[in-house]
Design an enzyme around this catalytic site. Structure first.
Site, PDB file in Angstrom:
ATOM      1  N   GLN A  25      85.267  17.611  59.680  1.00  0.00           N
ATOM      2  CA  GLN A  25      86.229  18.706  59.481  1.00  0.00           C
ATOM      3  C   GLN A  25      87.117  18.918  60.714  1.00  0.00           C
ATOM      4  OE1 GLN A  25      84.486  22.326  57.882  1.00  0.00           O
ATOM      5  NE2 GLN A  25      86.085  23.557  58.842  1.00  0.00           N
TER       6      GLN A  25
ATOM      7  N   CYS B  36      76.214  18.532  52.961  1.00  0.00           N
ATOM      8  CA  CYS B  36      75.157  17.926  53.786  1.00  0.00           C
ATOM      9  C   CYS B  36      74.329  18.992  54.489  1.00  0.00           C
ATOM     10  CB  CYS B  36      75.728  16.906  54.772  1.00  0.00           C
ATOM     11  SG  CYS B  36      76.953  17.538  55.905  1.00  0.00           S
TER      12      CYS B  36
ATOM     13  N   CYS C 262      82.276  14.094  53.959  1.00  0.00           N
ATOM     14  CA  CYS C 262      81.967  13.959  55.377  1.00  0.00           C
ATOM     15  C   CYS C 262      81.617  12.506  55.678  1.00  0.00           C
ATOM     16  CB  CYS C 262      80.837  14.900  55.802  1.00  0.00           C
ATOM     17  SG  CYS C 262      79.177  14.328  55.449  1.00  0.00           S
ATOM     18  N   GLU C 263      82.073  12.056  56.822  1.00  0.00           N
ATOM     19  CA  GLU C 263      81.865  10.642  57.153  1.00  0.00           C
ATOM     20  C   GLU C 263      80.431  10.357  57.594  1.00  0.00           C
ATOM     21  OE1 GLU C 263      84.763   9.839  60.153  1.00  0.00           O
ATOM     22  OE2 GLU C 263      83.524  10.592  61.783  1.00  0.00           O
ATOM     23  N   HIS C 264      79.650  11.390  57.824  1.00  0.00           N
ATOM     24  CA  HIS C 264      78.267  11.150  58.259  1.00  0.00           C
ATOM     25  C   HIS C 264      77.317  10.927  57.094  1.00  0.00           C
ATOM     26  CE1 HIS C 264      79.337  13.491  62.163  1.00  0.00           C
ATOM     27  NE2 HIS C 264      79.679  12.224  62.222  1.00  0.00           N
ATOM     28  N   HIS C 265      77.571  11.598  55.968  1.00  0.00           N
ATOM     29  CA  HIS C 265      76.626  11.521  54.844  1.00  0.00           C
ATOM     30  C   HIS C 265      77.286  11.123  53.533  1.00  0.00           C
ATOM     31  CE1 HIS C 265      75.050  14.567  57.742  1.00  0.00           C
ATOM     32  NE2 HIS C 265      73.939  13.885  57.553  1.00  0.00           N
TER      33      HIS C 265
ATOM     34  N   HIS D  46      79.671  22.688  53.579  1.00  0.00           N
ATOM     35  CA  HIS D  46      79.292  21.277  53.650  1.00  0.00           C
ATOM     36  C   HIS D  46      78.010  21.014  52.854  1.00  0.00           C
ATOM     37  CE1 HIS D  46      82.030  19.882  57.002  1.00  0.00           C
ATOM     38  NE2 HIS D  46      82.291  21.175  56.911  1.00  0.00           N
TER      39      HIS D  46
END
Ligand SMILES: [Zn+2]
Length: 179
Positions: A112, A142, A71-74, A140
């Protein structure tokens, strides 16, 4: 990247020189390069001309394509399955290429929702299909390992193009086939 991983190991309070961690920055950098190798690929490389003329106008479905992404956030993994279907309009693409297209986008930093749409739009563009449906279901890390720590939640996303969007019967057929 090795140097940056060494700094991260220091920043969490560890000693990057201790024997167990001595080679970790190099290994972690290699692993990260592998997990993001989709940036080194293009759709043309991946499809490699595997398009074949066909009169088939029935749904083609590749289901349960294993999916590993970050995931690009975490920068934490999300892991699951993709189901990809399309209705050909004059040509079909090699089945393994469908899985490779999913993999190419999965091996980039993602959310996603975006992954799902990118796969659908690429299949549409490559095959000129009358319609494309993509469903991704994933867990996920995260959510599971941090934050709300919900261990069993699965995120489902879908993208429907062409006849999959306009025709309820097509959509239903897709959904019943992957059930
Ligand atoms: Zn995340």
């Amino acid at each position: 990247m090795n140097e940056h991983y060494a700094r991260i190991i220091e920043a969490i309070g560890e000693d990057p020189q201790r024997p167990g961690l001595k080679d970790t920055p190099e290994r972690a950098a290699k692993a990260m390069a592998y997990l993001t190798r989709g940036y080194q690929q293009t759709v043309d490389d991946v499809v490699n001309g595997a398009l074949f003329p066909s009169d088939c106008s029935e749904m083609v479905l590749v289901k349960d394509i294993e999916l590993y992404s970050l995931c690009e956030h975490h920068l934490l993994p999300f892991i699951g399955k993709a189901h990809v279907a399309y209705i050909p309009d004059g040509q079909v693409v090699g089945l393994s290429k469908v899985a490779r297209i999913v993999d190419m986008f999965a091996r980039r930093l993602q959310i996603q929702e975006q992954l799902t749409v990118e796969v659908a739009e690429t299949i549409q563009k490559v095959t000129g299909a009358a319609g494309v449906g993509v469903i991704v279901e994933a867990k996920h890390m995260c959510m599971m390992m941090r934050g709300v720590e919900k261990q069993n939640s699965v995120m489902k996303t879908s993208a429907m193009l062409g006849t999959f969007r306009s025709n309820q019967a097509t959509r239903n057929e897709f959904l019943s086939l992957i059930r």
